[in-house]
Write a protein that holds these residues in place. Structure first.
Motif, short mmCIF file in Angstrom:
data_model
loop_
_atom_site.label_atom_id
_atom_site.label_comp_id
_atom_site.label_asym_id
_atom_site.label_seq_id
_atom_site.Cartn_x
_atom_site.Cartn_y
_atom_site.Cartn_z
N UNK A 64 -2.05 0.82 6.41
CA UNK A 64 -0.98 -0.18 6.57
C UNK A 64 -1.61 -1.47 7.06
N UNK A 65 -1.03 -2.60 6.68
CA UNK A 65 -1.62 -3.84 7.13
C UNK A 65 -1.12 -5.08 6.41
N UNK A 66 0.19 -5.26 6.33
CA UNK A 66 0.74 -6.46 5.71
C UNK A 66 1.26 -7.41 6.78
N UNK A 67 0.93 -8.69 6.69
CA UNK A 67 1.35 -9.64 7.74
C UNK A 67 2.85 -9.86 7.72
N UNK A 68 3.39 -10.18 8.88
CA UNK A 68 4.78 -10.62 9.02
C UNK A 68 4.80 -11.74 10.05
N UNK A 69 5.85 -12.54 10.03
CA UNK A 69 5.91 -13.73 10.88
C UNK A 69 7.17 -13.68 11.74
#
Length: 316
Positions: A276-281
């Motif tokens: 897992x490792x998707x950016x979020x803001x």
């Protein structure tokens, strides 16, 4: 007798030669927190004759809980061996302790925990036998020492007299000594955590005894963890997105001294996969990504994880 306080807690441990046969402590370490408990109860077995709980049976007897410690370069080698399975020491000073995985864990440990027994009274320390390490977690945060959390499962418990401990010199491992590489390239991270789960078979009981007959494994062990880093490229994310790259992940702590004073700790996961490792803001600051990984078997590099310790001890 007086009230016990948490500023006078002793933790010691000894290696058992026969599972569940208590031994005296041979090593002692300073701890931050402990929650090891003996477990047993009366189980109600009521009949339809009455609404009262009029019949009962004793439960299984067990030990479970964890101990958290600030980790140092010396004194933890024997616990690491019991977490992974095996140790080999080489060198002439400094010495290298190569801790590696084994199919079976060592026989067991007897834990001694004095919760200020000196104040509470004679015979008020606690002893737990037949203990094995079911899980170990290493955590490194900013402005902190390296933290290690050992989770234990054991067989039996009792009260004993307080030990007189001898502690090793504490050579700290901290965040300023840390570096991390992914596929042999250095990466800058904000935090790092790795967990070894031994998947112990903790429900092994036979008729005629309330005590666990042993442990062993209930399934495959698992190596997992995570690290946080600022989102500045697609390099790491691509490994998650494409699901095509296994890479060596290596965490290293070095004290920066030379010769016999040199000390180091290395954790190597030879075949890691990003899960897992998707950016979020969520705010206007730097975007931070949490990458979660698992370690898979790599026979050429001795399975999923290996730990190396360099220090001045010739034996553990």
């Amino acid at each position: 007798m007086a009230t016990g306080f948490g500023t006078n807690v002793i933790f010691g441990f000894g290696e058992e030669s026969t599972y569940g046969t208590p031994v005296a402590s041979a090593k002692y370490l300073e701890i931050m927190e402990e929650a090891v408990k003996g477990e047993q109860s009366w189980i109600s077995k009521p009949t339809l004759r009455s609404p009262s709980q009029n019949q009962r049976v004793q439960s299984k007897k067990s030990v479970a809980g964890n101990i958290k410690m600030n980790m140092g370069y010396e004194g933890f080698e024997r616990l690491l061996k019991h977490a992974l399975g095996s140790n080999a020491t080489t060198g002439t000073g400094p010495y290298t302790h190569a801790v590696s995985l084994a199919t079976a864990l060592p026989t067991g440990l007897t834990l001694h925990i004095s919760r200020d027994a000196a104040a509470v009274g004679v015979g008020s320390a606690f002893e737990y036998d037949g203990c094995q390490i079911t899980k170990m977690t290493l955590t490194q945060s900013i402005e902190d020492l390296l933290m290690v959390d050992f989770e234990f499962v054991g067989q039996d418990f009792r009260n004993v007299n307080i030990d007189t401990p001898t502690y090793p010199t504490f050579y700290q491992i901290d965040w300023s000594q840390f570096s991390l590489t992914w596929n042999a390239s250095a990466i800058a991270v904000r935090s790092f955590e790795v967990t070894l789960d031994n998947a112990l078979a903790d429900d092994r009981f036979n008729l005629g005894s309330r005590l666990r007959v042993g442990l062993g494994r209930s399934g495959p062990r698992k190596v997992s963890g995570k690290f946080e880093m600022e989102f500045d490229s697609l390099t790491m994310y691509a490994d998650f997105r494409d699901q095509s790259t296994t890479a060596a992940l290596q965490a290293t702590w070095v004290n920066g001294l030379s010769g016999a004073s040199a000390k180091a700790l290395t954790v190597v996961i030879p075949k890691a996969l990003i899960q897992a490792g998707e950016p979020s803001v969520s705010d206007a600051g730097p975007i931070v990504v949490s990458y979660e990984f698992e370690g898979f078997q790599d026979a050429a590099a001795n399975d999923e994880i290996g730990i190396g310790v360099v220090n001045s001890l010739s034996a553990i």
